[in-house]
Design a protein around this motif. Structure first.
Motif, PDB file in Angstrom:
ATOM      1  N   PRO A  33      53.777 -37.307 -47.295  1.00 59.93           N
ATOM      2  CA  PRO A  33      54.162 -37.561 -48.689  1.00 59.93           C
ATOM      3  C   PRO A  33      53.630 -36.526 -49.671  1.00 59.93           C
ATOM      4  O   PRO A  33      54.273 -36.249 -50.700  1.00 59.93           O
ATOM      5  CB  PRO A  33      53.551 -38.946 -48.968  1.00 59.93           C
ATOM      6  CG  PRO A  33      53.404 -39.581 -47.635  1.00 59.93           C
ATOM      7  CD  PRO A  33      53.071 -38.454 -46.705  1.00 59.93           C
ATOM      8  N   SER A  34      52.467 -35.954 -49.384  1.00 58.40           N
ATOM      9  CA  SER A  34      51.869 -34.972 -50.284  1.00 58.40           C
ATOM     10  C   SER A  34      52.253 -33.538 -49.930  1.00 58.40           C
ATOM     11  O   SER A  34      51.780 -32.596 -50.578  1.00 58.40           O
ATOM     12  CB  SER A  34      50.335 -35.106 -50.262  1.00 58.40           C
ATOM     13  OG  SER A  34      49.938 -36.365 -50.764  1.00 58.40           O
ATOM     14  N   ASN A  35      53.120 -33.379 -48.911  1.00 56.47           N
ATOM     15  CA  ASN A  35      53.537 -32.049 -48.452  1.00 56.47           C
ATOM     16  C   ASN A  35      52.337 -31.172 -48.102  1.00 56.47           C
ATOM     17  O   ASN A  35      52.304 -29.973 -48.399  1.00 56.47           O
ATOM     18  CB  ASN A  35      54.407 -31.348 -49.499  1.00 56.47           C
ATOM     19  CG  ASN A  35      55.809 -31.913 -49.550  1.00 56.47           C
ATOM     20  OD1 ASN A  35      56.360 -32.315 -48.527  1.00 56.47           O
ATOM     21  ND2 ASN A  35      56.393 -31.942 -50.729  1.00 56.47           N
ATOM     22  N   ILE A  36      51.332 -31.785 -47.471  1.00 56.21           N
ATOM     23  CA  ILE A  36      50.159 -31.044 -47.017  1.00 56.21           C
ATOM     24  C   ILE A  36      50.380 -30.647 -45.566  1.00 56.21           C
ATOM     25  O   ILE A  36      50.617 -31.495 -44.712  1.00 56.21           O
ATOM     26  CB  ILE A  36      48.885 -31.895 -47.134  1.00 56.21           C
ATOM     27  CG1 ILE A  36      48.633 -32.275 -48.594  1.00 56.21           C
ATOM     28  CG2 ILE A  36      47.676 -31.138 -46.574  1.00 56.21           C
ATOM     29  CD1 ILE A  36      47.527 -33.279 -48.778  1.00 56.21           C
ATOM     30  N   ILE A  37      50.353 -29.358 -45.312  1.00 56.08           N
ATOM     31  CA  ILE A  37      50.580 -28.870 -43.959  1.00 56.08           C
ATOM     32  C   ILE A  37      49.236 -28.722 -43.256  1.00 56.08           C
ATOM     33  O   ILE A  37      48.226 -28.397 -43.868  1.00 56.08           O
ATOM     34  CB  ILE A  37      51.345 -27.530 -43.964  1.00 56.08           C
ATOM     35  CG1 ILE A  37      50.655 -26.525 -44.884  1.00 56.08           C
ATOM     36  CG2 ILE A  37      52.789 -27.747 -44.370  1.00 56.08           C
ATOM     37  CD1 ILE A  37      51.310 -25.165 -44.906  1.00 56.08           C
ATOM     38  N   SER A  38      49.248 -28.967 -41.949  1.00 61.13           N
ATOM     39  CA  SER A  38      47.991 -28.960 -41.206  1.00 61.13           C
ATOM     40  C   SER A  38      47.994 -28.005 -40.026  1.00 61.13           C
ATOM     41  O   SER A  38      46.949 -27.732 -39.458  1.00 61.13           O
ATOM     42  CB  SER A  38      47.695 -30.369 -40.680  1.00 61.13           C
ATOM     43  OG  SER A  38      48.649 -30.735 -39.701  1.00 61.13           O
ATOM     44  N   GLY A  40      49.655 -28.704 -37.243  1.00 59.63           N
ATOM     45  CA  GLY A  40      49.979 -29.486 -36.061  1.00 59.63           C
ATOM     46  C   GLY A  40      51.473 -29.697 -35.897  1.00 59.63           C
ATOM     47  O   GLY A  40      52.295 -29.107 -36.611  1.00 59.63           O
ATOM     48  N   VAL A  41      51.842 -30.557 -34.949  1.00 56.66           N
ATOM     49  CA  VAL A  41      53.249 -30.824 -34.658  1.00 56.66           C
ATOM     50  C   VAL A  41      53.966 -31.380 -35.879  1.00 56.66           C
ATOM     51  O   VAL A  41      55.081 -30.957 -36.208  1.00 56.66           O
ATOM     52  CB  VAL A  41      53.377 -31.811 -33.472  1.00 56.66           C
ATOM     53  CG1 VAL A  41      54.797 -32.356 -33.376  1.00 56.66           C
ATOM     54  CG2 VAL A  41      53.006 -31.120 -32.171  1.00 56.66           C
ATOM     55  N   THR A  42      53.344 -32.320 -36.566  1.00 52.89           N
ATOM     56  CA  THR A  42      54.008 -32.934 -37.709  1.00 52.89           C
ATOM     57  C   THR A  42      54.258 -31.916 -38.809  1.00 52.89           C
ATOM     58  O   THR A  42      55.332 -31.896 -39.424  1.00 52.89           O
ATOM     59  CB  THR A  42      53.184 -34.109 -38.263  1.00 52.89           C
ATOM     60  OG1 THR A  42      52.945 -35.045 -37.207  1.00 52.89           O
ATOM     61  CG2 THR A  42      53.924 -34.817 -39.381  1.00 52.89           C
ATOM     62  N   SER A  43      53.297 -31.052 -39.064  1.00 52.84           N
ATOM     63  CA  SER A  43      53.477 -30.038 -40.091  1.00 52.84           C
ATOM     64  C   SER A  43      54.543 -29.023 -39.682  1.00 52.84           C
ATOM     65  O   SER A  43      55.347 -28.595 -40.508  1.00 52.84           O
ATOM     66  CB  SER A  43      52.153 -29.327 -40.360  1.00 52.84           C
ATOM     67  OG  SER A  43      51.231 -30.221 -40.915  1.00 52.84           O
ATOM     68  N   LEU A  44      54.539 -28.636 -38.417  1.00 48.20           N
ATOM     69  CA  LEU A  44      55.581 -27.746 -37.925  1.00 48.20           C
ATOM     70  C   LEU A  44      56.943 -28.413 -38.072  1.00 48.20           C
ATOM     71  O   LEU A  44      57.936 -27.770 -38.437  1.00 48.20           O
ATOM     72  CB  LEU A  44      55.306 -27.395 -36.457  1.00 48.20           C
ATOM     73  CG  LEU A  44      56.254 -26.395 -35.794  1.00 48.20           C
ATOM     74  CD1 LEU A  44      56.282 -25.083 -36.551  1.00 48.20           C
ATOM     75  CD2 LEU A  44      55.837 -26.164 -34.344  1.00 48.20           C
ATOM     76  N   SER A  45      56.991 -29.716 -37.827  1.00 43.59           N
ATOM     77  CA  SER A  45      58.229 -30.472 -37.985  1.00 43.59           C
ATOM     78  C   SER A  45      58.660 -30.531 -39.448  1.00 43.59           C
ATOM     79  O   SER A  45      59.859 -30.498 -39.759  1.00 43.59           O
ATOM     80  CB  SER A  45      58.059 -31.892 -37.447  1.00 43.59           C
ATOM     81  OG  SER A  45      57.732 -31.875 -36.074  1.00 43.59           O
ATOM     82  N   VAL A 177      46.065 -23.799 -48.832  1.00 49.70           N
ATOM     83  CA  VAL A 177      44.659 -24.080 -49.163  1.00 49.70           C
ATOM     84  C   VAL A 177      44.282 -25.501 -48.756  1.00 49.70           C
ATOM     85  O   VAL A 177      43.246 -25.727 -48.120  1.00 49.70           O
ATOM     86  CB  VAL A 177      44.412 -23.870 -50.669  1.00 49.70           C
ATOM     87  CG1 VAL A 177      43.015 -24.350 -51.047  1.00 49.70           C
ATOM     88  CG2 VAL A 177      44.582 -22.406 -51.041  1.00 49.70           C
ATOM     89  N   TRP A 178      45.138 -26.471 -49.118  1.00 51.56           N
ATOM     90  CA  TRP A 178      44.864 -27.856 -48.732  1.00 51.56           C
ATOM     91  C   TRP A 178      44.901 -28.013 -47.215  1.00 51.56           C
ATOM     92  O   TRP A 178      44.114 -28.760 -46.635  1.00 51.56           O
ATOM     93  CB  TRP A 178      45.870 -28.807 -49.381  1.00 51.56           C
ATOM     94  CG  TRP A 178      45.709 -28.960 -50.856  1.00 51.56           C
ATOM     95  CD1 TRP A 178      46.630 -28.657 -51.818  1.00 51.56           C
ATOM     96  CD2 TRP A 178      44.563 -29.451 -51.545  1.00 51.56           C
ATOM     97  NE1 TRP A 178      46.122 -28.921 -53.067  1.00 51.56           N
ATOM     98  CE2 TRP A 178      44.859 -29.414 -52.928  1.00 51.56           C
ATOM     99  CE3 TRP A 178      43.310 -29.908 -51.149  1.00 51.56           C
ATOM    100  CZ2 TRP A 178      43.951 -29.829 -53.898  1.00 51.56           C
ATOM    101  CZ3 TRP A 178      42.409 -30.318 -52.112  1.00 51.56           C
ATOM    102  CH2 TRP A 178      42.725 -30.282 -53.466  1.00 51.56           C
ATOM    103  N   GLY A 179      45.826 -27.310 -46.572  1.00 52.18           N
ATOM    104  CA  GLY A 179      45.936 -27.390 -45.125  1.00 52.18           C
ATOM    105  C   GLY A 179      44.705 -26.842 -44.421  1.00 52.18           C
ATOM    106  O   GLY A 179      44.242 -27.401 -43.422  1.00 52.18           O
TER     107      GLY A 179
END
Length: 207
Positions: A33-38, A40-45, A177-179
């Motif tokens: 919901p916050s568009n924070i990329i990490s 991982g798989v979910t962020s790549l998705s 930065v958040w990621g």
């Protein structure tokens, strides 16, 4: 089946389910919901969903299945079986948490902190149970298997940072930065838990 066998196989599976419940909650209710990329798989998705007509859930499922194939080839039967449970649990829990109308994300700094707690604890539950999440942690575990001197936490950070840098094109520098903050927080918590608490012995992997 003896009581000892049930305890030996059942306890890790329960911990794997708990781990994926926590990981899916952290991603579905704070990261996405916050568009924070990490990294991982979910962020790549999330990145691929922006670039294609397919949804985040669809991409998450497809990449998870691909990672599961690598787990089978490189990490052995026990890890593979537990990773199957882990992958299907994550896909199911992520779809469930995404569907449930709980709006918990408000401020990026708080979302990163809470997501780190849930996801770091969730990854610990899975890896301590000799399972991957059938995510990009598969490659960290493979690297550590090939070279035991490599640290799984460090390898996860490297993989996440690489994906994060590529994701910046879609989500911008603020998301990066958040990621990065999230990556170091959750992996730090996971590493600390793994050093302090090992509920099950490591299993041998195939070569």
């Amino acid at each position: 089946m003896s009581g000892a066998t049930i305890k030996r196989e059942g306890a890790p599976l329960l911990l794997i389910l708990l781990g994926n419940l926590l990981i899916a909650f952290g991603y579905a209710k704070f990261m996405v919901p916050s568009n924070i990329i990490s990294g991982g798989v979910t962020s790549l998705s999330m990145v691929l969903a922006r670039l294609t007509p397919l949804s985040v859930v669809t991409w998450t499922n497809m990449i998870t299945v691909g990672c599961l194939v690598f787990a089978l080839i490189f990490l052995g039967r026990t890890n593979f079986i537990r990773s199957i449970v882990s992958s299907f649990a994550y896909m199911g829990f992520f779809a469930l948490w995404t569907w449930l109308p709980l709006n918990l994300a408000h401020w990026p700094w708080l979302d990163v902190l809470l997501a780190s707690l849930f996801i770091g604890a969730g990854y610990y539950c899975c890896i301590a149970s000799n399972a991957s999440t059938a995510g990009l942690d598969v490659f960290a575990l493979i690297a550590a298997h090939k070279n035991p001197q490599l640290n799984v936490t460090l390898m996860l950070r490297v993989i996440n940072v690489v994906v994060l840098l590529g994701s910046t094109v879609v989500f911008g520098w603020a998301a990066l930065v958040w990621g990065l903050a999230f990556t170091f927080l959750y992996s730090g918590l996971m590493g600390w838990l793994l050093r302090r608490y090992r509920p099950f012995p490591k299993v041998k992997t195939t070569k």
